[in-house]
Scaffold this motif. Structure first.
Motif, PDB file in Angstrom:
ATOM      1  N   GLY A 201     -12.522  10.238  -2.616  1.00 17.87           N
ATOM      2  CA  GLY A 201     -11.465   9.546  -3.334  1.00 17.87           C
ATOM      3  C   GLY A 201     -11.098   8.193  -2.767  1.00 17.87           C
ATOM      4  O   GLY A 201     -10.281   7.464  -3.336  1.00 17.87           O
ATOM      5  N   SER A 202     -11.717   7.816  -1.617  1.00 16.21           N
ATOM      6  CA  SER A 202     -11.318   6.588  -0.932  1.00 16.21           C
ATOM      7  C   SER A 202     -12.105   5.354  -1.366  1.00 16.21           C
ATOM      8  O   SER A 202     -11.842   4.251  -0.888  1.00 16.21           O
ATOM      9  CB  SER A 202     -11.478   6.767   0.582  1.00 16.21           C
ATOM     10  N   LEU A 203     -13.080   5.507  -2.278  1.00 17.08           N
ATOM     11  CA  LEU A 203     -13.928   4.398  -2.705  1.00 17.08           C
ATOM     12  C   LEU A 203     -13.598   4.015  -4.149  1.00 17.08           C
ATOM     13  O   LEU A 203     -13.474   4.880  -5.016  1.00 17.08           O
ATOM     14  CB  LEU A 203     -15.404   4.782  -2.592  1.00 17.08           C
ATOM     15  N   ALA A 204     -13.482   2.733  -4.401  1.00 13.48           N
ATOM     16  CA  ALA A 204     -13.091   2.260  -5.732  1.00 13.48           C
ATOM     17  C   ALA A 204     -14.310   2.047  -6.618  1.00 13.48           C
ATOM     18  O   ALA A 204     -15.171   1.213  -6.301  1.00 13.48           O
ATOM     19  CB  ALA A 204     -12.310   0.959  -5.614  1.00 13.48           C
ATOM     20  N   PRO A 205     -14.418   2.768  -7.726  1.00 10.12           N
ATOM     21  CA  PRO A 205     -15.474   2.476  -8.688  1.00 10.12           C
ATOM     22  C   PRO A 205     -15.290   1.068  -9.253  1.00 10.12           C
ATOM     23  O   PRO A 205     -14.223   0.729  -9.759  1.00 10.12           O
ATOM     24  CB  PRO A 205     -15.257   3.542  -9.780  1.00 10.12           C
ATOM     25  N   GLN A 227      -9.867   0.316  -3.166  1.00  8.95           N
ATOM     26  CA  GLN A 227      -9.207   1.567  -3.550  1.00  8.95           C
ATOM     27  C   GLN A 227      -7.816   1.664  -2.933  1.00  8.95           C
ATOM     28  O   GLN A 227      -6.857   2.108  -3.585  1.00  8.95           O
ATOM     29  CB  GLN A 227     -10.061   2.771  -3.159  1.00  8.95           C
ATOM     30  N   ASN A 228      -7.687   1.243  -1.667  1.00 10.91           N
ATOM     31  CA  ASN A 228      -6.366   1.245  -1.029  1.00 10.91           C
ATOM     32  C   ASN A 228      -5.387   0.360  -1.791  1.00 10.91           C
ATOM     33  O   ASN A 228      -4.221   0.732  -1.998  1.00 10.91           O
ATOM     34  CB  ASN A 228      -6.475   0.762   0.423  1.00 10.91           C
ATOM     35  N   ASP A 229      -5.858  -0.796  -2.208  1.00  9.57           N
ATOM     36  CA  ASP A 229      -5.002  -1.720  -2.967  1.00  9.57           C
ATOM     37  C   ASP A 229      -4.584  -1.097  -4.294  1.00  9.57           C
ATOM     38  O   ASP A 229      -3.422  -1.208  -4.716  1.00  9.57           O
ATOM     39  CB  ASP A 229      -5.733  -3.042  -3.213  1.00  9.57           C
ATOM     40  N   VAL A 234      -0.702   1.339  -7.982  1.00  8.22           N
ATOM     41  CA  VAL A 234      -0.437   2.337  -9.027  1.00  8.22           C
ATOM     42  C   VAL A 234       0.689   3.282  -8.609  1.00  8.22           C
ATOM     43  O   VAL A 234       1.549   3.642  -9.425  1.00  8.22           O
ATOM     44  CB  VAL A 234      -1.722   3.127  -9.352  1.00  8.22           C
ATOM     45  N   TRP A 235       0.713   3.688  -7.355  1.00  3.26           N
ATOM     46  CA  TRP A 235       1.757   4.606  -6.888  1.00  3.26           C
ATOM     47  C   TRP A 235       3.147   4.001  -7.096  1.00  3.26           C
ATOM     48  O   TRP A 235       4.099   4.719  -7.404  1.00  3.26           O
ATOM     49  CB  TRP A 235       1.529   4.954  -5.427  1.00  3.26           C
ATOM     50  N   ALA A 236       3.246   2.694  -6.988  1.00  7.36           N
ATOM     51  CA  ALA A 236       4.532   2.016  -7.170  1.00  7.36           C
ATOM     52  C   ALA A 236       5.010   2.061  -8.625  1.00  7.36           C
ATOM     53  O   ALA A 236       6.186   1.832  -8.898  1.00  7.36           O
ATOM     54  CB  ALA A 236       4.429   0.560  -6.710  1.00  7.36           C
ATOM     55  N   THR A 246       2.952  12.554  -3.234  1.00  2.00           N
ATOM     56  CA  THR A 246       2.335  11.612  -2.307  1.00  2.00           C
ATOM     57  C   THR A 246       1.194  10.875  -2.999  1.00  2.00           C
ATOM     58  O   THR A 246       0.614  11.367  -3.984  1.00  2.00           O
ATOM     59  CB  THR A 246       1.758  12.321  -1.071  1.00  2.00           C
ATOM     60  N   PRO A 247       0.833   9.699  -2.492  1.00  2.00           N
ATOM     61  CA  PRO A 247      -0.334   8.997  -3.043  1.00  2.00           C
ATOM     62  C   PRO A 247      -1.606   9.827  -2.947  1.00  2.00           C
ATOM     63  O   PRO A 247      -2.470   9.745  -3.826  1.00  2.00           O
ATOM     64  CB  PRO A 247      -0.422   7.734  -2.171  1.00  2.00           C
ATOM     65  N   GLU A 248      -1.712  10.635  -1.898  1.00  2.00           N
ATOM     66  CA  GLU A 248      -2.901  11.475  -1.738  1.00  2.00           C
ATOM     67  C   GLU A 248      -3.012  12.487  -2.873  1.00  2.00           C
ATOM     68  O   GLU A 248      -4.103  12.735  -3.404  1.00  2.00           O
ATOM     69  CB  GLU A 248      -2.858  12.201  -0.385  1.00  2.00           C
ATOM     70  N   GLU A 249      -1.887  13.076  -3.248  1.00  2.00           N
ATOM     71  CA  GLU A 249      -1.905  14.010  -4.379  1.00  2.00           C
ATOM     72  C   GLU A 249      -2.229  13.291  -5.681  1.00  2.00           C
ATOM     73  O   GLU A 249      -2.900  13.855  -6.553  1.00  2.00           O
ATOM     74  CB  GLU A 249      -0.546  14.719  -4.482  1.00  2.00           C
ATOM     75  N   MET A 250      -1.763  12.053  -5.824  1.00  2.00           N
ATOM     76  CA  MET A 250      -2.103  11.272  -7.010  1.00  2.00           C
ATOM     77  C   MET A 250      -3.609  11.093  -7.123  1.00  2.00           C
ATOM     78  O   MET A 250      -4.191  11.255  -8.208  1.00  2.00           O
ATOM     79  CB  MET A 250      -1.424   9.900  -6.946  1.00  2.00           C
TER      80      MET A 250
END
Length: 387
Positions: A201-205, A227-229, A234-236, A246-250
């Protein structure tokens, strides 16, 4: 007599100066005026080339009216030594001044050929494409399997020999981190090792431009950063009262949404089903999580799930566990991240394929069973047609 000669000489000099000024003014107008090119072309500047070769070629293609004026203009603007190798799109009607600017300002080539390494859920495909300057679109001229068996098409070898060929790695939504690492190992223009498989989940397609000799780890770093960006952005924007905290659950929920539908418009509805189930304490009961428990993201299952696998307890089997699995099951794209924190308003608790590539949604088990019966009938008809 000498006075007459001097007067005539002065007159001649004045006339000559006016004529020269007129020629200079005419040349400047020619240099900056709209050019004769009737349709866009791709100008390829080889390494070690010069303005004489470039201007002569442009004149032969009908792109400029005078190669001499172009060279003089480039020299006057102190750009003669700034010619950059590459492939450049010269638009219809471009002036000589504009063309000189295009080939001296540098940056990425704006036309020519590129090789795209498409990292998909099921395969890695190398696609050789060339831009049609009249349409501004890339057209495929060859494809192959990087790192695979079989002869590499001659077009691939030829395109790779060009110094101005561009390269991109295009990551599809829903690929796993293991699949990305394995694919990058086969991208032969990259170098170096990847120390470890990144977290799921840490890599952005997305599509990433790369250069010959770039390290594989640097490409991974770019994917992680993007992906972090996206996650932070999006979480905001999340709606209130979500059952994810949490963002991780998202990211985990987004990865399930990504694997459940390839129809963009359905993502918020699929999200609503899982959000409603989480709120009611129902198991998610989604097959892609079970598959991940079997493969752990290493390759494709390539067959249907067995009943024993649906019953087997793994951390990702959402028929057995309640709530979200402990990790994402793939790398979700931006749209799925947005759907995870912005679900549609619905009372749906079920969905099943509808035979069109999408899904039929239902709020009650009775409605869902009816939709399943329709899908089974479609499957049977498809099997009959296939035979």
């Amino acid at each position: 007599m000498w006075r007459s000669v001097a007067s005539n000489a002065l007159t001649f000099l004045v006339v000559a100066i006016f004529l020269l000024a007129g020629v200079v003014l005419w040349g400047k107008r020619q240099y900056t005026a709209e050019g004769p090119l009737e349709a866009a072309i791709c100008l390829r500047v080889e390494r070690g080339s010069n303005f004489t070769r470039v201007s002569d070629w442009l004149a032969s293609e009908g792109a400029i009216s005078s190669p001499q004026i172009m060279r003089i203009g480039a020299d006057y603007a102190d750009k003669t030594a700034q010619l950059k190798a590459g492939s450049y799109l010269v638009p219809e009607g471009a002036s000589m001044e504009e063309i000189v600017d295009i080939v001296t300002r540098g940056g990425a080539s704006s036309c020519g050929t590129e090789i795209v390494y498409r990292v998909g859920v099921n395969s890695l495909l190398g696609e050789v494409r060339e831009m049609d300057p009249t349409t501004g679109r890339f057209e495929e001229i060859a494809e192959y399997t990087p790192g695979g068996e079989g002869e590499v098409p001659a077009e691939v070898t030829e395109v790779k020999s060009r110094a101005d060929t561009r390269y991109r790695v295009a990551l599809a939504e829903g690929v796993t981190s293991w699949q990305v690492v394995e694919a990058l190992k086969a991208v032969d223009v990259l170098e170096g090792e990847i120390a470890a498989v990144p977290a799921e989940g840490s890599l952005a397609p997305d599509s990433y431009e790369v250069s010959v000799g770039d390290s594989r780890s640097s490409v991974i770093d770019r994917m992680v950063q993007l992906q972090n960006d996206r996650i932070a952005s999006v979480w905001a924007t999340r709606v209130s009262d979500l059952p994810i905290t949490t963002p991780e659950e998202m990211v985990t929920l987004a990865s399930i949404i990504e694997k459940e539908t390839g129809v963009a418009s359905e993502r918020p509805l699929v999200s609503s089903v899982f959000v409603n189930r989480l709120e009611q304490g129902m198991p998610l009961q989604t097959d892609p999580t079970v598959i991940y428990g079997v493969t752990e993201g290493k390759g494709v299952l390539g067959r249907g799930l067995r009943q024993s696998e649906l019953r087997r307890e793994t951390p990702w089997n959402t028929y057995v566990i309640r709530g979200l699995p402990p990790t994402p099951i793939a790398n979700p794209g931006l749209a799925s991240l947005q759907a995870a924190v912005g679900p549609a308003q619905s009372d749906y608790l079920f969905f099943v394929a509808d035979g069109t590539g999408g899904h039929a949604f239902a709020a009650t088990l009775a409605e869902h069973n009816a939709n399943v019966a329709k899908w089974r009938a479609i499957e049977a008809e498809q099997a009959k047609t296939a035979n």
